[in-house]
Design a protein around this motif. Structure first.
Motif, mmCIF file in Angstrom:
data_model
loop_
_atom_site.group_PDB
_atom_site.id
_atom_site.type_symbol
_atom_site.label_atom_id
_atom_site.label_comp_id
_atom_site.label_asym_id
_atom_site.label_seq_id
_atom_site.Cartn_x
_atom_site.Cartn_y
_atom_site.Cartn_z
ATOM 1 N N UNK A 228 -55.119 -2.303 57.204
ATOM 2 C CA UNK A 228 -56.096 -1.493 56.416
ATOM 3 C C UNK A 228 -55.819 -0.919 55.693
ATOM 4 N N UNK A 229 -54.429 -0.575 54.845
ATOM 5 C CA UNK A 229 -54.530 -0.641 53.512
ATOM 6 C C UNK A 229 -54.682 -1.081 52.485
ATOM 7 N N UNK A 230 -54.959 -2.094 52.994
ATOM 8 C CA UNK A 230 -55.351 -3.455 51.809
ATOM 9 C C UNK A 230 -57.360 -2.685 51.281
ATOM 10 N N UNK A 231 -57.544 -2.563 52.545
ATOM 11 C CA UNK A 231 -59.086 -2.091 52.583
ATOM 12 C C UNK A 231 -59.373 -0.673 51.433
ATOM 13 N N UNK A 232 -58.409 -0.080 51.482
ATOM 14 C CA UNK A 232 -58.294 1.584 50.793
ATOM 15 C C UNK A 232 -58.725 0.800 49.176
ATOM 16 N N UNK A 233 -57.617 -0.503 49.083
ATOM 17 C CA UNK A 233 -57.903 -0.805 47.155
ATOM 18 C C UNK A 233 -59.093 -1.884 46.506
ATOM 19 N N UNK A 234 -60.360 -1.359 47.044
ATOM 20 C CA UNK A 234 -61.425 -1.908 46.853
ATOM 21 C C UNK A 234 -62.231 -1.115 45.649
ATOM 22 N N UNK A 235 -62.776 -1.700 45.107
ATOM 23 C CA UNK A 235 -63.052 -1.134 43.746
ATOM 24 C C UNK A 235 -64.726 -1.723 42.832
ATOM 25 N N UNK A 236 -65.730 -1.020 43.141
ATOM 26 C CA UNK A 236 -67.078 -1.356 42.657
ATOM 27 C C UNK A 236 -67.329 -1.043 41.744
ATOM 28 N N UNK A 237 -67.753 -2.248 40.555
ATOM 29 C CA UNK A 237 -67.582 -1.528 39.257
ATOM 30 C C UNK A 237 -68.943 -1.144 38.700
ATOM 31 N N UNK A 238 -69.835 -0.278 38.349
ATOM 32 C CA UNK A 238 -71.025 0.055 38.162
ATOM 33 C C UNK A 238 -71.387 -0.051 36.553
ATOM 34 N N UNK A 239 -72.110 -0.902 36.357
ATOM 35 C CA UNK A 239 -72.061 -1.164 34.293
ATOM 36 C C UNK A 239 -73.426 -1.423 33.854
ATOM 37 N N UNK A 240 -73.533 0.210 33.557
ATOM 38 C CA UNK A 240 -75.291 0.679 32.491
ATOM 39 C C UNK A 240 -74.832 0.010 31.599
ATOM 40 N N UNK A 241 -76.685 -0.982 32.073
ATOM 41 C CA UNK A 241 -77.513 -2.132 31.370
ATOM 42 C C UNK A 241 -78.237 -1.146 31.060
ATOM 43 N N UNK A 242 -78.974 -0.336 31.148
ATOM 44 C CA UNK A 242 -80.419 0.393 30.504
ATOM 45 C C UNK A 242 -79.934 0.044 29.624
ATOM 46 N N UNK A 243 -81.888 -0.211 28.554
ATOM 47 C CA UNK A 243 -82.017 -0.617 26.898
ATOM 48 C C UNK A 243 -81.564 1.194 26.589
ATOM 49 N N UNK A 244 -81.830 2.508 27.095
ATOM 50 C CA UNK A 244 -82.085 3.736 27.133
ATOM 51 C C UNK A 244 -81.200 4.343 27.044
ATOM 52 N N UNK A 245 -79.660 3.937 26.994
ATOM 53 C CA UNK A 245 -78.530 4.385 27.196
ATOM 54 C C UNK A 245 -77.599 3.983 26.153
#
Length: 401
Positions: A228-245
């Motif tokens: 269970x404690x391993x499930x806490x150590x998860x991350x999803x990276x959202x990288x901004x690739x929008x051209x306008x940014x």
């Protein structure tokens, strides 16, 4: 083409002239010149037709995965199935489109003589991050006397990826301690049978006590208990690739965002945390959280290919993709632009109990008052914010290199 046409005319004219001369002059010397010109004509014909009919071109690269700033060594081999003096060859290697304005195409002059195989190497230095494809190889050739020249394009294709360079961070904390160098739990849940929430594939470095022997005995390979404690150590990276940014931003802004993402992912991989990656360029890319060497390569493959060419608003991408991530997963946002819609999205996610961390990449050495107010507003709504300057030497605020 003009040189080939005049070359053929010269050779035929030589034979005709010597024949006429032998007819009118007579004698051994005259006919010797005529038969010598016939031998010369035969050689030119054989050289013309054998120039490419027995030629095979092979290209090899020393590696298909490199890192930003590395050199790639390209090997070219010209092989023939017969021995025949064919004069000379010039090999031209066009560069990938991204490098066309940086380096000149490589040109190599070769005199094969009687060799059946000729090999040479050249180096493409200091490659920037990206996906590269070496395509057609252009080979020109001619005889020793310069009477003809031929050219042929050989369809070859080699691809390689240049991964982004990254900083070796020694510590990264989200503020609540749930994703730092050490996992803080009340007791050792890994020895508690009730804490087992499932099994996963065995990864190098897993302890012997974590192996699920019953699941492994079913013949599908070693399985490791997932707690269970391993499930806490998860991350999803959202990288901004929008051209306008990135419009109006310095050219290195996007590279800094990719390098930052790569540095955090490398830290997570080194500390055995599960991580994923999401972005929307032309197509949607969504890699679920996992931890393995193969997963690390898959993520970095995408970081090598990604470019700021997305058209869909980044806030909309987060709003849609965050719903597909399970509770307990930390959402890591990397962007150079924090606008109203993104602010409302992040606050809404935080209010729903999601752990959100924002990395704001900027070119200014000091933030404006408006930028500071935006980050303070997000921090007040439990969104952990970190401003990152383009200069990677200032990344000590995340961790130490």
């Amino acid at each position: 083409m003009r040189q080939q046409r005049w070359g053929k005319a010269k050779v035929i004219g030589l034979v005709v002239v010597t024949y006429i001369f032998a007819k009118f002059q007579g004698g051994f010397s005259s006919w010797f010149l005529f038969y010598s010109s016939l031998v010369f004509l035969v050689y030119e014909m054989l050289a013309y037709f054998l120039m490419f009919s027995t030629l095979e071109v092979v290209r090899e690269i020393d590696r298909n995965r490199l890192q930003d700033g590395d050199n790639v060594i390209v090997t070219i081999r010209l092989r023939r199935r017969i021995w025949f003096p064919l004069g000379w060859n010039v090999v031209v290697e066009p560069l990938p489109e991204r490098l066309a304005g940086v380096y000149e195409p490589h040109r190599q002059l070769i005199f094969p003589w009687f060799k059946r195989e000729v090999e040479f190497r050249y180096v493409i230095p200091n490659l920037p991050r990206g996906h590269y494809r070496l395509t057609n190889c252009i080979v020109s050739g001619g005889d020793f006397f310069g009477f003809f020249e031929r050219r042929k394009v050989f369809a070859l294709s080699q691809e390689f990826l240049v991964y982004p360079a990254y900083k070796e961070l020694t510590h990264w904390a989200l503020g609540d301690g749930s994703f730092s160098g050490n996992v803080h739990v009340a007791h050792r849940r890994s020895d508690d049978v009730a804490a087992v929430r499932g099994v996963r594939e065995y990864h190098r470095g897993d302890r012997l006590s974590q192996i699920h022997w019953r699941a492994s005995a079913r013949g599908t390979g070693l399985k490791t208990k997932e707690f269970e404690h391993q499930a806490m150590n998860q991350a999803v990276f959202f990288l901004d690739v929008e051209n306008a940014s990135y419009r109006g931003q310095p050219a290195q802004t996007f590279e800094a965002a990719v390098k930052l993402t790569a540095s955090l992912i490398a830290f997570a991989n080194r500390n055995q945390y599960h991580y994923g990656l999401v972005y929307k360029q032309m197509e949607r890319v969504s890699l679920s959280p996992a931890i393995s060497h193969a997963h690390f390569l898959r993520v970095f493959d995408q970081l090598a290919r990604v470019m700021p060419e997305g058209s869909e608003p980044f806030a909309k991408v987060i709003g849609r993709e965050a719903l597909e991530q399970p509770q307990g997963v930390t959402l890591i946002i990397v962007t150079p632009r924090v606008e109203k819609e993104l602010i409302s999205r992040l606050i809404a996610l935080s209010q729903k109990g999601r752990r959100v961390q924002l990395f704001y990449v900027h070119a200014e050495h000091s933030l404006s008052e408006e930028q500071k107010r935006v980050l303070q507003l997000l921090s007040a709504n439990k969104v952990t914010c970190t401003s990152i300057h383009l200069d990677t030497n200032e990344w000590m605020r995340i961790g130490g290199a």
